[in-house]
Design a protein around this motif. Sequence first.
Motif, short mmCIF file in Angstrom:
data_model
loop_
_atom_site.label_atom_id
_atom_site.label_comp_id
_atom_site.label_asym_id
_atom_site.label_seq_id
_atom_site.Cartn_x
_atom_site.Cartn_y
_atom_site.Cartn_z
N THR A 1 0.84 -1.21 0.00
CA THR A 1 0.00 0.00 0.00
C THR A 1 0.87 1.25 0.00
N LEU A 2 1.89 1.26 0.87
CA LEU A 2 2.76 2.44 0.94
C LEU A 2 3.55 2.60 -0.36
N ASP A 3 3.94 1.47 -0.95
CA ASP A 3 4.65 1.52 -2.22
C ASP A 3 3.74 2.12 -3.31
N GLY A 4 2.47 1.78 -3.26
CA GLY A 4 1.51 2.35 -4.22
C GLY A 4 1.40 3.86 -4.05
N LEU A 5 1.40 4.32 -2.80
CA LEU A 5 1.32 5.77 -2.56
C LEU A 5 2.57 6.47 -3.10
N ILE A 6 3.71 5.81 -2.91
CA ILE A 6 4.97 6.41 -3.38
C ILE A 6 4.99 6.47 -4.91
N HIS A 7 4.45 5.42 -5.54
CA HIS A 7 4.39 5.46 -7.01
C HIS A 7 3.45 6.55 -7.51
N ALA A 8 2.41 6.86 -6.73
CA ALA A 8 1.55 8.00 -7.08
C ALA A 8 2.32 9.31 -6.87
N ALA A 9 3.10 9.37 -5.79
CA ALA A 9 3.87 10.59 -5.49
C ALA A 9 4.81 10.95 -6.63
N VAL A 10 5.47 9.94 -7.20
CA VAL A 10 6.49 10.24 -8.21
C VAL A 10 5.89 10.58 -9.58
N GLN A 11 4.55 10.56 -9.67
CA GLN A 11 3.91 11.04 -10.91
C GLN A 11 3.83 12.56 -10.93
N ALA A 12 4.23 13.20 -9.84
CA ALA A 12 4.17 14.67 -9.77
C ALA A 12 5.11 15.28 -10.80
N PRO A 13 4.78 16.50 -11.24
CA PRO A 13 5.74 17.19 -12.10
C PRO A 13 6.94 17.65 -11.28
N SER A 14 8.06 17.86 -11.95
CA SER A 14 9.22 18.43 -11.23
C SER A 14 9.97 19.33 -12.20
N ALA A 15 10.58 20.35 -11.64
CA ALA A 15 11.30 21.33 -12.46
C ALA A 15 12.39 20.62 -13.26
N VAL A 16 12.48 20.95 -14.52
CA VAL A 16 13.39 20.31 -15.48
C VAL A 16 13.42 18.78 -15.34
N ASP A 17 12.28 18.24 -14.97
CA ASP A 17 12.10 16.80 -14.82
C ASP A 17 13.20 16.17 -13.96
N SER A 18 13.58 16.90 -12.91
CA SER A 18 14.73 16.43 -12.11
C SER A 18 14.36 15.26 -11.20
N GLN A 19 13.06 15.10 -10.88
CA GLN A 19 12.60 14.00 -10.02
C GLN A 19 13.55 13.82 -8.82
N PRO A 20 13.70 14.89 -8.01
CA PRO A 20 14.73 14.86 -6.96
C PRO A 20 14.32 14.07 -5.73
N TRP A 21 13.05 13.62 -5.69
CA TRP A 21 12.52 13.02 -4.46
C TRP A 21 13.15 11.70 -4.11
N ARG A 22 13.36 11.56 -2.83
CA ARG A 22 13.80 10.28 -2.23
C ARG A 22 12.84 10.04 -1.07
N PHE A 23 12.66 8.80 -0.68
CA PHE A 23 11.65 8.48 0.34
C PHE A 23 12.26 7.65 1.46
#
Length: 182
Positions: free
Chosen positions: A25-47
Amino acid sequence: MELLEAIRRRRAVRDYLPDAIDEATLDGLIHAAVQAPSAVDSQPWRFVVVRQRAMLDRVAREAKAWRLRSESSAELRAHLENPGFHIFYNAPALVLIAAEHESPWMVEDCALAAQNLMLAACDQGLGSCWIGLAQDYLRSPAGKEVLGIPPAWAPVAPIIVGRPRGATPPHPRREPQVRWID
Ligand SMILES: Cc1cc2nc3c(=O)[nH]c(=O)nc-3n(C[C@H](O)[C@H](O)[C@H](O)COP(=O)(O)O)c2cc1C
């Protein structure tokens, strides 16, 4: 659940059942989180996901003490000084969203990921709440060390997740102030 319904129904939940939230379930939430846009597509998020009760309680305790050192609001100090106040409301999980390193858009990027995560949680019948009171501690070398976070990571959004004990009434929103230019 339709997206607009989730947007309307999401609440900051501060009362949780002790039920553990499973990894899938938490993994599913994280996969939804990483669908967010990010500046210059940097996808800087770590969890960082904390589900261990002892660790949740330790971080809650230390974050409270850390915050008390600098808190100037008398109301918040009173909350923090109350031994019964658990900064994570005894939630069974904490998802900390951090940027891989300091960058100009890291707060925007990680906050957008956090909103996706909170809406996805709502969609799954789960409650969530961003715990800003824990941020200073989690950004400190001491907080990073406790969670084993690389020193370069920049924690942005500590989000608690769990099964709500009951319904949370909505905080009414003020009418948006809009200057229309047609
Ligand atoms: C950046 C941020 C920090 C927050 N920090 C806390 C916090 O430390 N503790 C808490 O109980 N709620 C915290 N909240 C939740 C807000 O208090 C909550 O979103 C607000 O009261 C509106 O309620 P709603 O989310 O149910 O609409 C935070 C929310 C945001 C966006």
